[in-house]
Design a protein around this motif. Sequence first.
Motif, mmCIF file in Angstrom:
data_model
loop_
_atom_site.group_PDB
_atom_site.id
_atom_site.type_symbol
_atom_site.label_atom_id
_atom_site.label_comp_id
_atom_site.label_asym_id
_atom_site.label_seq_id
_atom_site.Cartn_x
_atom_site.Cartn_y
_atom_site.Cartn_z
ATOM 1 N N UNK A 12 25.464 2.735 9.795
ATOM 2 C CA UNK A 12 25.239 1.602 8.900
ATOM 3 C C UNK A 12 24.755 0.394 9.690
ATOM 4 N N UNK A 13 25.396 0.136 10.850
ATOM 5 C CA UNK A 13 24.941 -0.938 11.735
ATOM 6 C C UNK A 13 23.518 -0.663 12.203
ATOM 7 N N UNK A 14 23.293 0.593 12.656
ATOM 8 C CA UNK A 14 22.013 0.929 13.245
ATOM 9 C C UNK A 14 20.859 0.840 12.241
ATOM 10 N N UNK A 15 21.002 1.505 11.091
ATOM 11 C CA UNK A 15 19.908 1.532 10.127
ATOM 12 C C UNK A 15 19.640 0.139 9.544
ATOM 13 N N UNK A 16 20.710 -0.591 9.230
ATOM 14 C CA UNK A 16 20.528 -1.933 8.680
ATOM 15 C C UNK A 16 19.858 -2.846 9.696
ATOM 16 N N UNK A 17 20.323 -2.782 10.951
ATOM 17 C CA UNK A 17 19.747 -3.622 12.005
ATOM 18 C C UNK A 17 18.301 -3.238 12.270
ATOM 19 N N UNK A 18 18.050 -1.912 12.334
ATOM 20 C CA UNK A 18 16.686 -1.459 12.608
ATOM 21 C C UNK A 18 15.718 -1.914 11.531
ATOM 22 N N UNK A 19 16.082 -1.695 10.267
ATOM 23 C CA UNK A 19 15.181 -2.079 9.180
ATOM 24 C C UNK A 19 14.984 -3.597 9.144
ATOM 25 N N UNK A 20 16.050 -4.336 9.478
ATOM 26 C CA UNK A 20 15.936 -5.803 9.496
ATOM 27 C C UNK A 20 14.968 -6.251 10.594
ATOM 28 N N UNK A 21 15.203 -5.803 11.826
ATOM 29 C CA UNK A 21 14.352 -6.216 12.942
ATOM 30 C C UNK A 21 12.920 -5.712 12.764
ATOM 31 N N UNK A 22 12.769 -4.514 12.191
ATOM 32 C CA UNK A 22 11.424 -3.976 11.975
ATOM 33 C C UNK A 22 10.629 -4.861 11.036
ATOM 34 N N UNK A 23 11.274 -5.318 9.969
ATOM 35 C CA UNK A 23 10.574 -6.157 8.999
ATOM 36 C C UNK A 23 10.326 -7.561 9.540
ATOM 37 N N UNK A 24 11.242 -8.073 10.356
ATOM 38 C CA UNK A 24 11.052 -9.395 10.947
ATOM 39 C C UNK A 24 9.907 -9.366 11.955
ATOM 40 N N UNK A 25 9.881 -8.338 12.794
ATOM 41 C CA UNK A 25 8.866 -8.237 13.844
ATOM 42 C C UNK A 25 7.511 -7.783 13.314
ATOM 43 N N UNK A 26 7.516 -7.069 12.200
ATOM 44 C CA UNK A 26 6.275 -6.511 11.676
ATOM 45 C C UNK A 26 6.278 -6.594 10.150
ATOM 46 N N UNK A 27 6.122 -7.814 9.600
ATOM 47 C CA UNK A 27 6.203 -7.994 8.141
ATOM 48 C C UNK A 27 5.173 -7.192 7.366
ATOM 49 N N UNK A 28 4.016 -6.888 7.993
ATOM 50 C CA UNK A 28 2.969 -6.155 7.291
ATOM 51 C C UNK A 28 3.333 -4.684 7.098
ATOM 52 N N UNK A 29 4.259 -4.185 7.898
ATOM 53 C CA UNK A 29 4.680 -2.789 7.748
ATOM 54 C C UNK A 29 3.720 -1.784 8.323
ATOM 55 N N UNK A 30 2.761 -2.230 9.160
ATOM 56 C CA UNK A 30 1.829 -1.300 9.787
ATOM 57 C C UNK A 30 2.521 -0.556 10.923
ATOM 58 N N UNK A 31 1.955 0.592 11.305
ATOM 59 C CA UNK A 31 2.519 1.329 12.437
ATOM 60 C C UNK A 31 2.301 0.530 13.711
ATOM 61 N N UNK A 32 3.392 0.215 14.418
ATOM 62 C CA UNK A 32 3.325 -0.591 15.629
ATOM 63 C C UNK A 32 4.382 -0.099 16.614
ATOM 64 N N UNK A 33 4.001 0.673 17.623
ATOM 65 C CA UNK A 33 4.974 1.248 18.555
ATOM 66 C C UNK A 33 5.898 0.214 19.187
ATOM 67 N N UNK A 34 5.356 -0.942 19.561
ATOM 68 C CA UNK A 34 6.187 -1.969 20.201
ATOM 69 C C UNK A 34 7.305 -2.428 19.281
#
Length: 308
Positions: A184-206
């Motif tokens: 729960x910590x991992x998935x919530x944190x991952x999805x949060x940081x992913x959207x903050x770092x990449x709001x467009x949702x494009x594939x971005x390895x970094x």
Amino acid sequence: MPEIEHDYEALPENSPLTANLIAGALAGIGEHAIMYPVDSVKTRMQILNPTPQAVYTGVANAFSRIISTEGVRTLWRGVNSVVLGAGPAHALYFGTYEFCKDLFGGNATQGHHPFATGAAGACATIASDALMNPFDVVKQRMQVHGSTYRNVAECARAVYANEGLVAFYVSYPTTLTMTIPFQMFQFSSYEYFRKVLNPEGNYDPKTHVIAGGLAGAIAAAATTPLDVAKTLLQTRGNATDVDVRNCRGLLEAFRIIYEQNGLKGFFRGLRPRVLSHMPSTAICWSVYEYFKWFISSHDRNKIPIIST
């Protein structure tokens, strides 16, 4: 006329379920195999009442002592058990996650959905841990100092002969108590940081590396006390301490840990656990997201352009 667009985060409808399963299996094998030596050190450092030869003052000291006295191959003892279990377990894990995330509304494009992704992560770990737990028991039995098992099959047979089938699942309730909040910590944190770092949702390895690493570190640190208890239960058959050998559950494990080591005992192996999960989670998510993107791109190329 314009071509139909498909976001790789949600695979096209014509993609089979095996797409997520294959991506998840490859991600799990890559994650566990690459970081296995650090996991071995973590297991050694969490053992209560270790032999004098297995007392370590830190991560670097543990690596140095193990390599110099037992050989570098010792760090990989039991890796076959993880590889055998990680493929199908992670396939089930990510397949369940993607299904439940969509079911719970976690794929909505607007805003963050920590409860939906957290609940999906909990469902995923309940399913995958049921499959992975016996492999994890065998892995840790082979990781402890002085283990004489020559291979995974020999270890599994010995555990079953001496302790019965229950030995493979005695830690399952504790594992779920740990992995449900962990995921729960991992998935919530991952999805949060992913959207903050990449709001467009494009594939971005970094983005996937950074978000995965941060999520793994947060989840690993928060659940270390439960991991110490799980290690005690999974390695009790190798213990010389009578209390440890007869330990039957989470609360009893907590009591033993506190009586023998105090509060600091609940954080044994914290550093190698974080050092292991931070890159391994980054690897896992990066591999998984890459194969999702690859499979999505492959499927998208098969979709014909609609014209009028």
